[in-house]
Design a protein around this motif. Structure first.
Motif, mmCIF file in Angstrom:
data_model
loop_
_atom_site.group_PDB
_atom_site.id
_atom_site.type_symbol
_atom_site.label_atom_id
_atom_site.label_comp_id
_atom_site.label_asym_id
_atom_site.label_seq_id
_atom_site.Cartn_x
_atom_site.Cartn_y
_atom_site.Cartn_z
ATOM 1 N N LEU A 117 29.030 -6.063 22.129
ATOM 2 C CA LEU A 117 27.777 -6.766 22.376
ATOM 3 C C LEU A 117 28.073 -7.872 23.373
ATOM 4 O O LEU A 117 28.665 -8.874 23.025
ATOM 5 C CB LEU A 117 27.218 -7.359 21.080
ATOM 6 N N PRO A 118 27.688 -7.685 24.634
ATOM 7 C CA PRO A 118 28.011 -8.688 25.635
ATOM 8 C C PRO A 118 27.325 -10.028 25.394
ATOM 9 O O PRO A 118 27.727 -11.023 25.934
ATOM 10 C CB PRO A 118 27.546 -8.074 26.948
ATOM 11 N N ASP A 119 26.278 -10.053 24.583
ATOM 12 C CA ASP A 119 25.581 -11.300 24.305
ATOM 13 C C ASP A 119 24.907 -11.188 22.951
ATOM 14 O O ASP A 119 24.479 -10.113 22.545
ATOM 15 C CB ASP A 119 24.529 -11.567 25.386
ATOM 16 N N ALA A 120 24.780 -12.316 22.281
ATOM 17 C CA ALA A 120 24.124 -12.358 20.975
ATOM 18 C C ALA A 120 22.667 -11.912 21.061
ATOM 19 O O ALA A 120 22.081 -11.500 20.058
ATOM 20 C CB ALA A 120 24.215 -13.766 20.397
ATOM 21 N N GLY A 142 6.940 -17.563 14.758
ATOM 22 C CA GLY A 142 7.451 -16.241 14.412
ATOM 23 C C GLY A 142 8.815 -15.920 14.997
ATOM 24 O O GLY A 142 9.333 -14.829 14.791
ATOM 25 N N MET A 143 9.388 -16.864 15.747
ATOM 26 C CA MET A 143 10.731 -16.623 16.286
ATOM 27 C C MET A 143 11.785 -17.008 15.259
ATOM 28 O O MET A 143 11.644 -18.000 14.547
ATOM 29 C CB MET A 143 10.965 -17.433 17.573
ATOM 30 N N GLU A 144 12.820 -16.219 15.193
ATOM 31 C CA GLU A 144 13.963 -16.534 14.343
ATOM 32 C C GLU A 144 14.721 -17.714 14.957
ATOM 33 O O GLU A 144 14.692 -17.909 16.170
ATOM 34 C CB GLU A 144 14.896 -15.327 14.258
ATOM 35 N N ILE A 145 15.415 -18.467 14.107
ATOM 36 C CA ILE A 145 16.182 -19.624 14.592
ATOM 37 C C ILE A 145 17.178 -19.194 15.666
ATOM 38 O O ILE A 145 17.310 -19.857 16.697
ATOM 39 C CB ILE A 145 16.908 -20.350 13.434
ATOM 40 N N ALA A 146 17.862 -18.080 15.454
ATOM 41 C CA ALA A 146 18.828 -17.611 16.456
ATOM 42 C C ALA A 146 18.142 -17.350 17.789
ATOM 43 O O ALA A 146 18.671 -17.692 18.849
ATOM 44 C CB ALA A 146 19.545 -16.356 15.970
ATOM 45 N N ALA A 147 16.952 -16.771 17.754
ATOM 46 C CA ALA A 147 16.216 -16.485 18.986
ATOM 47 C C ALA A 147 15.788 -17.776 19.677
ATOM 48 O O ALA A 147 15.869 -17.891 20.905
ATOM 49 C CB ALA A 147 15.001 -15.613 18.687
ATOM 50 N N ILE A 148 15.363 -18.756 18.889
ATOM 51 C CA ILE A 148 14.952 -20.048 19.468
ATOM 52 C C ILE A 148 16.145 -20.714 20.151
ATOM 53 O O ILE A 148 16.025 -21.239 21.258
ATOM 54 C CB ILE A 148 14.354 -20.963 18.384
ATOM 55 N N ARG A 149 17.285 -20.676 19.500
ATOM 56 C CA ARG A 149 18.467 -21.315 20.081
ATOM 57 C C ARG A 149 18.939 -20.588 21.337
ATOM 58 O O ARG A 149 19.382 -21.227 22.295
ATOM 59 C CB ARG A 149 19.572 -21.412 19.034
ATOM 60 N N LEU A 150 18.831 -19.270 21.351
ATOM 61 C CA LEU A 150 19.182 -18.526 22.560
ATOM 62 C C LEU A 150 18.171 -18.802 23.675
ATOM 63 O O LEU A 150 18.530 -18.881 24.848
ATOM 64 C CB LEU A 150 19.277 -17.031 22.262
#
Length: 157
Positions: A10-13, A80-88
């Protein structure tokens, strides 16, 4: 990387997220780029590159591009965004905001709101902005090592 006996790259999270989460990240990038009222070529290129790296479906890419003329409200995207998605989104938004060589106040305001939504402190946002600057320096250094500088590299190094 080994995962349950299988080799996975996985080149990126970003790629661990679902299509809808990745699409929402791309939407935040549009909001960051449009924040100062002017979209420059470098910002568009950064958004297109990010959508490519996210492996967004062509229909999702078309939807995101349409937002360039009528950007939605940030809150509606973050909802509706996941925390991981917000941080990315914060990480990639900081990159998009920096491509024209300067952070505009409106861009910083949006990045600050994204950081808050991602439960990151002001210090966390500052650390991300510093990381972006360091990456620009490393990219310029890499180009200088192979004697293929870009305009502006001399001011970064």
């Amino acid at each position: 990387m080994i995962f349950q006996g299988e080799e996975i790259m996985l080149p990126d999270a970003l790629l661990a997220l679902g299509e809808e989460q990745r699409r929402r990240i791309a939407c935040t990038l549009v909001l960051v780029a449009a924040a100062d009222g002017t979209l420059v070529r470098e910002e568009m290129a950064a958004i297109e590159a990010a959508m490519g790296a996210m492996l967004l479906h062509p229909e999702s890419r078309a939807e995101v591009r349409q937002l360039l003329t009528e950007p939605p409200e940030l809150e509606s995207i973050l909802e509706g965004m996941e925390i991981a998605a917000i941080r990315l989104a914060l990480r990639d938004g900081a990159i998009v905001a920096s491509v024209d060589g300067d952070y505009d106040e409106q861009e910083l305001d949006i990045l600050h709101k994204i950081a808050i939504a991602g439960n990151l402190s002001e210090n966390g946002l500052s650390t991300i902005l510093d990381w972006v600057s360091e990456n620009w320096k490393q990219s310029a250094l890499g180009r200088s090592l192979i004697a293929t500088p870009m305009p502006g590299d001399e001011s970064i190094l």
